[in-house]
Design an enzyme around this catalytic site. Structure first.
Site, PDB file in Angstrom:
ATOM      1  CB  SER A 245      45.196  55.813  39.364  1.00 35.60           C
ATOM      2  OG  SER A 245      46.161  56.839  39.339  1.00 35.60           O
ATOM      3  CG  ASN A 246      39.945  54.527  39.263  1.00 37.55           C
ATOM      4  OD1 ASN A 246      39.423  53.761  40.049  1.00 37.55           O
ATOM      5  ND2 ASN A 246      40.215  55.792  39.576  1.00 37.55           N
TER       6      ASN A 246
ATOM      7  CE  LYS B 203      41.713  62.496  39.019  1.00 34.32           C
ATOM      8  NZ  LYS B 203      41.926  61.052  38.807  1.00 34.32           N
TER       9      LYS B 203
END
Length: 317
Positions: free
Chosen positions: A52-53, A176
């Site tokens: 996502s980052n 995660k």
């Protein structure tokens, strides 16, 4: 079908940013390489591209692969062949996900991070999610880390029972927990005999998804963290991990409090804030791709001031 060359090490993993030319929005490969080496020099256990980052949803397939390949090449050239690269590889279909995983393997990825399906939300059931991961795991050339991030997938939240059920497949290598549930992490880590800094266990990796709960992940029997804040203060994240594993629990807790305060500033400001922090303290970072907005001058100053305490520690290490 897993071709994992080696067990993933426990510790701090960084979901790396993708950097762009501020005028053209083309991927800045040199900045990607520079960032990867800086993180490895800080002592992190591994890197995660195209999470996502990394703005994976803003990148074309060939750009995703170029970033992953450049990351692997930069690490190897700098002598960090031991630092694994995990790659985000989520598409809406089984076929699309497997195609992308194959490309990730060719680019140097050692494992992949995969979200559950969510686009046709009304039709998403627990059995559909289970079968999706079974079909992908059966054919994937790389081991799979389940990515439980309800905020990115229309609220689809895999509970511990489902995660443990999916984990029975030999090509499922971990989870995660960006859901932030330490209770869920504890249950899954226990059921899978997850790796910890103190015991190899089964090799299954239970990752906390935010550096905000690094110590809590360790207490819960976790294997590591994959945390966006580590883009900016990797040495602090690594130091918290080290202190706890060395038995200096109270010191770890004290530094965790500083880390959590700073990480919240970046969490609220999201990708634009993390890139702004990198620009302010390290001279690179730039902006996210549109339609994500750029921070104004007041926002940039607020980020820089808001993380000043944790950055003072980072720069002292």
């Amino acid at each position: 079908m897993s071709t994992l060359r080696r067990p993933l090490p426990t510790g701090v993993y960084v979901p790396t940013m993708t950097f762009f030319n501020p005028d053209t929005e083309d991927v800045d490969i040199e900045a990607v390489k520079k960032h990867a080496v800086r993180l490895a020099q800080a002592g992190v256990a591994g890197l995660v591209t195209m999470g996502s980052n990394g703005e994976a949803v803003h990148l074309a397939s060939e750009e995703k692969i170029a970033v992953t390949r450049a990351t692997r090449e930069a690490l190897d050239a700098a002598g960090f062949q031991n630092v694994p690269v995990v790659v985000g590889a989520s598409e809406a279909s089984v076929r699309g996900t497997l195609r992308l995983i194959g490309e990730c393997a060719a680019a140097g990825g050692e494992a992949v991070l995969v979200l559950p399906p969510s686009y046709y939300r009304a039709q998403v059931t627990e059995q559909m999610v289970y079968q999706y991961f079974m079909d992908v795991a059966d054919a994937s050339p790389l081991p799979i880390i389940l990515y439980n991030y309800p905020g990115a997938v229309s609220g689809v939240d895999m509970d511990s029972d489902l995660l443990i059920r999916i984990a029975q497949h030999p090509n499922i290598a971990g989870t995660k927990f960006t859901c932030g549930s330490t209770g869920k992490l504890t249950r899954v880590a226990r059921a899978t005999e997850a790796a910890t800094p103190f015991a190899a266990g089964s090799g299954y990796m239970a990752f906390g998804g935010i550096c905000d709960f690094t110590v809590q992940t360790l207490v819960s029997g976790g294997s590591g963290i994959i945390a966006g804040g580590a883009n900016v203060f990797p040495k602090v994240c690594v130091r918290v991990w080290q202190l706890y594993t060395e038995g200096k629990v109270q010191e770890a807790i004290a530094l965790q409090r500083v880390l959590s305060k700073g990480d919240w500033v970046l969490t609220k400001a999201a990708i634009a804030g993390t890139k702004s922090a990198l620009q302010s303290y390290f001279g690179y970072g730039g902006y996210p791709r549109r339609p994500l907005p750029r921070l104004d001058d007041a926002g940039v100053a607020a980020i820089k001031d808001g993380i000043a305490e944790v950055m003072a520690v980072e720069l002292s290490l």
